[in-house]
Scaffold this motif. Structure first.
Motif, PDB file in Angstrom:
ATOM      1  N   TRP A  28      -2.572   0.221   6.103  1.00 47.84           N
ATOM      2  CA  TRP A  28      -1.144  -0.135   5.674  1.00 47.84           C
ATOM      3  C   TRP A  28      -0.964   0.362   4.097  1.00 47.84           C
ATOM      4  N   GLU A  29      -1.884   0.267   3.364  1.00 49.82           N
ATOM      5  CA  GLU A  29      -1.517   0.614   1.851  1.00 49.82           C
ATOM      6  C   GLU A  29      -2.171   1.600   1.595  1.00 49.82           C
ATOM      7  N   LYS A  30      -3.018   2.286   2.615  1.00 49.10           N
ATOM      8  CA  LYS A  30      -3.825   3.590   2.406  1.00 49.10           C
ATOM      9  C   LYS A  30      -2.791   4.904   2.826  1.00 49.10           C
ATOM     10  N   PRO A  31      -3.564   6.012   2.308  1.00 46.32           N
ATOM     11  CA  PRO A  31      -2.601   7.199   2.549  1.00 46.32           C
ATOM     12  C   PRO A  31      -1.997   7.199   3.977  1.00 46.32           C
ATOM     13  N   ALA A  32      -2.979   7.190   4.749  1.00 40.41           N
ATOM     14  CA  ALA A  32      -2.648   7.226   6.333  1.00 40.41           C
ATOM     15  C   ALA A  32      -1.502   6.256   6.837  1.00 40.41           C
ATOM     16  N   GLY A  33      -1.612   5.134   6.442  1.00 38.92           N
ATOM     17  CA  GLY A  33      -0.611   4.261   6.630  1.00 38.92           C
ATOM     18  C   GLY A  33       0.707   4.509   5.888  1.00 38.92           C
ATOM     19  N   LEU A  34       0.529   4.769   4.677  1.00 38.17           N
ATOM     20  CA  LEU A  34       2.063   5.128   3.983  1.00 38.17           C
ATOM     21  C   LEU A  34       2.621   6.349   4.717  1.00 38.17           C
ATOM     22  N   ARG A  35       1.987   7.324   4.995  1.00 37.00           N
ATOM     23  CA  ARG A  35       2.517   8.532   5.763  1.00 37.00           C
ATOM     24  C   ARG A  35       2.805   8.222   7.197  1.00 37.00           C
ATOM     25  N   ALA A  36       2.340   7.373   7.802  1.00 31.00           N
ATOM     26  CA  ALA A  36       2.717   7.200   9.027  1.00 31.00           C
ATOM     27  C   ALA A  36       4.169   6.261   9.206  1.00 31.00           C
ATOM     28  N   PHE A  37       4.072   5.421   8.395  1.00 33.22           N
ATOM     29  CA  PHE A  37       5.451   4.557   8.125  1.00 33.22           C
ATOM     30  C   PHE A  37       6.314   5.122   7.128  1.00 33.22           C
ATOM     31  N   GLY A  38       5.948   6.126   6.233  1.00 33.50           N
ATOM     32  CA  GLY A  38       7.214   6.596   5.466  1.00 33.50           C
ATOM     33  C   GLY A  38       7.323   5.438   4.153  1.00 33.50           C
ATOM     34  N   LEU A  39       6.290   4.927   3.872  1.00 28.26           N
ATOM     35  CA  LEU A  39       6.351   3.611   2.906  1.00 28.26           C
ATOM     36  C   LEU A  39       6.028   4.097   1.368  1.00 28.26           C
ATOM     37  N   THR A  40       6.339   3.282   0.531  1.00 31.55           N
ATOM     38  CA  THR A  40       6.199   3.495  -0.878  1.00 31.55           C
ATOM     39  C   THR A  40       4.820   2.611  -1.118  1.00 31.55           C
ATOM     40  N   PRO A  41       4.001   2.634  -1.946  1.00 28.75           N
ATOM     41  CA  PRO A  41       2.906   1.919  -2.459  1.00 28.75           C
ATOM     42  C   PRO A  41       3.345   0.317  -2.714  1.00 28.75           C
ATOM     43  N   GLU A  42       4.540   0.379  -3.216  1.00 31.44           N
ATOM     44  CA  GLU A  42       5.098  -0.928  -3.732  1.00 31.44           C
ATOM     45  C   GLU A  42       5.465  -1.631  -2.269  1.00 31.44           C
ATOM     46  N   ARG A  43       6.233  -0.791  -1.474  1.00 32.22           N
ATOM     47  CA  ARG A  43       6.847  -1.327  -0.377  1.00 32.22           C
ATOM     48  C   ARG A  43       5.466  -1.926   0.588  1.00 32.22           C
ATOM     49  N   ALA A  44       4.603  -1.014   0.737  1.00 28.65           N
ATOM     50  CA  ALA A  44       3.480  -1.679   1.557  1.00 28.65           C
ATOM     51  C   ALA A  44       2.856  -2.637   0.976  1.00 28.65           C
ATOM     52  N   ARG A  45       2.682  -2.709  -0.248  1.00 28.71           N
ATOM     53  CA  ARG A  45       2.016  -3.940  -1.060  1.00 28.71           C
ATOM     54  C   ARG A  45       2.904  -5.279  -0.425  1.00 28.71           C
ATOM     55  N   ASP A  46       4.199  -5.161  -0.599  1.00 35.49           N
ATOM     56  CA  ASP A  46       5.260  -6.197  -0.364  1.00 35.49           C
ATOM     57  C   ASP A  46       5.171  -6.692   0.972  1.00 35.49           C
ATOM     58  N   THR A  47       4.773  -5.775   1.821  1.00 35.69           N
ATOM     59  CA  THR A  47       4.780  -6.048   3.398  1.00 35.69           C
ATOM     60  C   THR A  47       3.733  -6.149   4.237  1.00 35.69           C
ATOM     61  N   ARG A  48       2.349  -6.122   3.266  1.00 37.49           N
ATOM     62  CA  ARG A  48       1.255  -6.226   4.129  1.00 37.49           C
ATOM     63  C   ARG A  48       0.781  -7.340   5.034  1.00 37.49           C
ATOM     64  N   VAL A  49       1.380  -8.394   4.459  1.00 31.18           N
ATOM     65  CA  VAL A  49       1.045  -9.515   5.622  1.00 31.18           C
ATOM     66  C   VAL A  49       1.887  -9.356   6.703  1.00 31.18           C
ATOM     67  N   LEU A  50       3.161  -9.059   6.605  1.00 29.64           N
ATOM     68  CA  LEU A  50       3.962  -8.838   7.838  1.00 29.64           C
ATOM     69  C   LEU A  50       3.358  -7.662   8.926  1.00 29.64           C
ATOM     70  N   ALA A  51       2.970  -6.776   8.133  1.00 29.84           N
ATOM     71  CA  ALA A  51       2.144  -5.269   8.949  1.00 29.84           C
ATOM     72  C   ALA A  51       1.030  -5.691   9.454  1.00 29.84           C
ATOM     73  N   ALA A  52       0.145  -6.660   8.971  1.00 29.11           N
ATOM     74  CA  ALA A  52      -0.898  -7.096   9.676  1.00 29.11           C
ATOM     75  C   ALA A  52      -0.866  -8.089  10.895  1.00 29.11           C
ATOM     76  N   ASN A  53       0.368  -8.802  10.725  1.00 27.31           N
ATOM     77  CA  ASN A  53       0.761  -9.689  11.725  1.00 27.31           C
ATOM     78  C   ASN A  53       1.190  -8.679  13.068  1.00 27.31           C
ATOM     79  N   GLN A  54       2.056  -7.734  12.626  1.00 28.91           N
ATOM     80  CA  GLN A  54       2.642  -6.926  13.800  1.00 28.91           C
ATOM     81  C   GLN A  54       1.305  -6.213  14.191  1.00 28.91           C
TER      82      GLN A  54
END
Length: 117
Positions: A28-54
């Motif tokens: 989720w917070e790695k380059p592949a995850g950021l690219r796949a979901f169009g995230l900024t590092p900050e947004r990925a950090r803030d949503t990592r728990v939700l993403a793991a659940n998903q």
């Protein structure tokens, strides 16, 4: 022949969901995850728990499809492909239109092939 095609599509949908699990739970917070979901590092950090659940839920979808392929039968495959279709339609309507093509369309194809087989 249709049964083989249906099983191949079902396996493909399962593998797609394993890949989504990996992206959401581990990348989720790695380059592949950021690219796949169009995230900024900050947004990925803030949503990592939700993403793991998903990601875990996507893993359950994959597990159900693999169960259907390994002897669970047509009803199991229909149920889990139906779940993927509904999740894909909802995701396309609420998150990103590309989910329609990544999740919903392959699931619909699998359902159609199962129905014809």
């Amino acid at each position: 022949m249709l049964n083989t095609a249906a099983n191949l599509v079902c396996a493909l949908v399962a593998l797609i969901h394993v890949y989504i699990l990996v992206l959401e739970m581990f990348l989720w917070e790695k380059p592949a995850g950021l690219r796949a979901f169009g995230l900024t590092p900050e947004r990925a950090r803030d949503t990592r728990v939700l993403a793991a659940n998903q990601g875990l839920y996507n893993g359950f979808l994959a597990a159900g499809l693999f169960w259907g392929l390994s002897g669970g039968g047509t009803a199991v495959k229909l149920f889990f492909l139906g779940c993927v279709l509904v999740a894909g339609l909802y995701g396309a309507a609420t998150a990103s239109r590309k989910i329609l093509f990544i999740q919903a369309l392959p699931a619909a194809l699998g359902l159609g092939l199962l129905a014809l087989g």
